[in-house]
Motif scaffolding. Structure first.
Motif, PDB file in Angstrom:
ATOM      1  N   GLY A  98       6.532  -4.373   1.845  1.00  0.00           N
ATOM      2  CA  GLY A  98       5.546  -3.307   2.002  1.00  0.00           C
ATOM      3  C   GLY A  98       6.086  -1.940   1.649  1.00  0.00           C
ATOM      4  O   GLY A  98       5.517  -0.915   2.044  1.00  0.00           O
ATOM      5  N   GLN A  99       7.181  -1.898   0.842  1.00  0.00           N
ATOM      6  CA  GLN A  99       7.810  -0.627   0.500  1.00  0.00           C
ATOM      7  C   GLN A  99       7.348  -0.058  -0.835  1.00  0.00           C
ATOM      8  O   GLN A  99       7.594   1.098  -1.134  1.00  0.00           O
ATOM      9  CB  GLN A  99       9.344  -0.799   0.490  1.00  0.00           C
ATOM     10  CG  GLN A  99       9.920  -1.134   1.863  1.00  0.00           C
ATOM     11  CD  GLN A  99      11.407  -1.425   1.792  1.00  0.00           C
ATOM     12  OE1 GLN A  99      11.855  -2.266   1.025  1.00  0.00           O
ATOM     13  NE2 GLN A  99      12.181  -0.722   2.609  1.00  0.00           N
ATOM     14  N   PHE A 100       6.695  -0.883  -1.641  1.00  0.00           N
ATOM     15  CA  PHE A 100       6.197  -0.409  -2.934  1.00  0.00           C
ATOM     16  C   PHE A 100       5.107  -1.351  -3.420  1.00  0.00           C
ATOM     17  O   PHE A 100       5.297  -2.568  -3.470  1.00  0.00           O
ATOM     18  CB  PHE A 100       7.338  -0.338  -3.964  1.00  0.00           C
ATOM     19  CG  PHE A 100       6.913   0.217  -5.291  1.00  0.00           C
ATOM     20  CD1 PHE A 100       6.771   1.583  -5.481  1.00  0.00           C
ATOM     21  CD2 PHE A 100       6.642  -0.628  -6.361  1.00  0.00           C
ATOM     22  CE1 PHE A 100       6.368   2.097  -6.705  1.00  0.00           C
ATOM     23  CE2 PHE A 100       6.239  -0.126  -7.588  1.00  0.00           C
ATOM     24  CZ  PHE A 100       6.107   1.239  -7.760  1.00  0.00           C
ATOM     25  N   LYS A 101       3.962  -0.749  -3.803  1.00  0.00           N
ATOM     26  CA  LYS A 101       2.843  -1.559  -4.271  1.00  0.00           C
ATOM     27  C   LYS A 101       2.403  -1.194  -5.691  1.00  0.00           C
ATOM     28  O   LYS A 101       1.601  -1.899  -6.283  1.00  0.00           O
ATOM     29  CB  LYS A 101       1.646  -1.385  -3.328  1.00  0.00           C
ATOM     30  CG  LYS A 101       1.885  -1.898  -1.918  1.00  0.00           C
ATOM     31  CD  LYS A 101       0.632  -1.676  -1.067  1.00  0.00           C
ATOM     32  CE  LYS A 101       0.842  -2.177   0.353  1.00  0.00           C
ATOM     33  NZ  LYS A 101      -0.366  -1.928   1.195  1.00  0.00           N
ATOM     34  N   GLY A 102       2.891  -0.070  -6.191  1.00  0.00           N
ATOM     35  CA  GLY A 102       2.442   0.392  -7.503  1.00  0.00           C
ATOM     36  C   GLY A 102       1.217   1.268  -7.429  1.00  0.00           C
ATOM     37  O   GLY A 102       0.529   1.473  -8.436  1.00  0.00           O
TER      38      GLY A 102
END
Length: 490
Positions: free
Chosen positions: A43-47
């Motif tokens: 959950g640290q990067f989704k774009g």
């Protein structure tokens, strides 16, 4: 900051910038894709749009930085979002104090590759701008070397795309010239020094410059312009810039008129102190047309463009014009001055008359930080437009969509014109408390005759009070890229 664009092929970059779509975190590099997948699972990067993550990787025993930025959903991507994306990553690259940057171009069918290249370069270069020349603790200027590439860019496209890249770079640099002019204080940029700056730019880039002195302005009969200038010890200058890139059609001439109030105190209709602090920016229209001339000449447009700036200060003195005065104009119309802080339109009408009568332009655009009312109507994101020609506006709208500088056409009904009809003169310089942006524009429209005409009120867009992805606080250079694209269309 100088930015050198080297090629579209990957180099031994210190940092690689990779844009990814939300829900599509795949990249050409398996190692980077695995890292992004791991970050997504945590959950640290989704774009998501403007979401940024930075990490290092080992490349042949050398640690290299990677900046990954989210584009958002592919179907929502726009050229303006691309500018903001690369503006944000420029600032991140600046934090890393890197010098060699490789940018992987966005791969999508939603926007053409040419537009992606242009928007990427514009965003990156414009974000590099800062105005700190008067600070003693200046931050180090990093000289970037940028390469742009991607597996989807074939060798057969490189030469073609290089042209778009250089055009974008020159447009951003011309915008920066405009920003500098707006951000300079009024004790540095005033009519004389503004004229000198334009002469320097004309010599550097190759456009003709003619500067009219006060006695020549008097001979031209520019009475409204001179009335505004009366209160200042600094003498007015009429600055004319000419470029004939299409000598086979010399009669087809686009005229640009920029409001050139290098400082506006409001005159006897005095502004409050807070309203005066940023009034060095009241020549944002002048800066825009000057930057447009630079971009037009630098890119060798096959167009004829003439720009005019009536430069002066609006100050208070024993000789300053006053509320209640009746003044003349170059066109012969008389004007009742009801507010000396509605001065820009007085200088503009004489400049418009001059460019039509003396420079024989076939169509005219005036651009000005004219009314606070446009901020009330459209905020700080959109330029208000008043026009007498819907086809001309249609081309402006196309140009604004290319530049990412939004415009909106305001009504110009006959009823609004009644608000500026004078009781003891032909016209009055304000139309009352309602529809201020419309009546200000229509006041100028009284002097254009049947020429196709656009009035751009950039009072809300020429100055930023907050930092954006590719703007700083201060002058934005709004208008340069739009007017350039309009010139291309016309």
């Amino acid at each position: 900051m100088k930015i050198a664009i080297k090629s579209f092929k990957c180099t031994d970059a210190d940092v690689t910038i990779i844009p990814v779509f939300e829900g599509k975190l795949e990249t050409p590099n398996e190692e980077i894709t695995k890292t992004l997948t791991r970050l997504e699972s945590r959950g640290q990067f989704k774009g998501e749009f403007l979401e940024v993550v930075n990490f290092t990787r080992n490349v042949e025993n050398n640690l290299k930085d990677v900046i990954v930025i989210g584009i958002g959903k592919e179907e929502d991507v726009t050229k303006e979002k691309v500018r903001k994306i690369y503006g944000k990553v420029q600032k991140k690259a600046n934090e890393l104090k890197t010098k060699k940057v490789f940018i992987r171009a966005i791969d999508t069918n939603i926007i053409s590759l040419e537009d992606i290249i242009k928007a990427s370069v514009e965003g990156f270069v414009l974000a590099s701008y800062k105005f700190d020349k008067y600070k003693s603790d200046k931050k180090e200027n990093i000289e970037f070397e940028i390469s742009i590439g991607g597996k989807h860019i074939g060798d057969d496209k490189i030469n073609e795309l290089e042209g778009y890249l250089q055009e974008a770079k020159s447009l951003a640099e011309a915008t920066i010239i405009a920003r500098d002019l707006v951000n300079e204080p009024s004790n540095v940029i005033y009519p004389e020094t503004l004229a000198e700056k334009v002469e320097t730019l004309g010599n550097e880039y190759g456009f003709e410059v003619q500067v009219f002195e006060k006695d020549q302005i008097e001979e031209l009969g520019m009475k409204a312009f001179l009335e505004v200038a009366r209160g200042s010890k600094k003498k007015p200058k009429l600055i004319v810039m000419r470029y004939f890139g299409d000598k086979e059609n010399e009669d087809k001439r686009l005229g640009l008129v920029g409001k050139g109030l290098t400082y506006d105190s409001g005159g006897y209709s005095l502004k409050p102190n807070d309203g005066m602090v940023t009034m060095k920016s009241d020549m944002g229209g002048a800066a825009a047309v000057i930057g447009t001339m630079v971009a037009t000449v630098k890119n060798k447009l096959k167009k004829n463009v003439i720009a005019v700036v009536a430069a002066c200060e609006n100050m208070i003195s024993g000789d300053a014009y006053k509320p209640g005065d009746i003044i003349g104009s170059m066109a012969g119309k008389t004007i009742e001055v009801l507010n000396t802080d509605a001065e820009g339109r007085l200088t503009l009408v004489d400049a418009v008359t001059y460019i039509i009568e003396k420079e024989k332009v076939s169509e005219v655009v005036d651009i000005a930080t004219l009314t606070g009312a446009v901020l009330v109507a459209l905020g700080a994101t959109t330029t208000g437009v008043v026009t007498n020609n819907c086809e001309f506006y249609g081309d402006l709208d196309k140009a604004s969509k290319i530049s990412g500088e939004p415009v909106w056409m305001l009504p110009a009904f006959e009823e609004y014109k009644n608000l500026i009809k004078g009781e003891i003169a032909d016209l009055k310089n304000i139309g009352g408390k309602h529809a201020g942006t419309v009546t200000a524009g229509l006041f100028i429209g009284e002097f254009v005759g049947d020429k196709p005409w656009l009035h751009l009120d950039i009072a809300g867009t020429a100055w930023a009070d907050a930092v954006g992805e590719y703007n700083i606080k201060g002058g934005t250079g709004t208008g340069v890229r739009t007017l350039y694209e309009l010139a291309k269309i016309r």
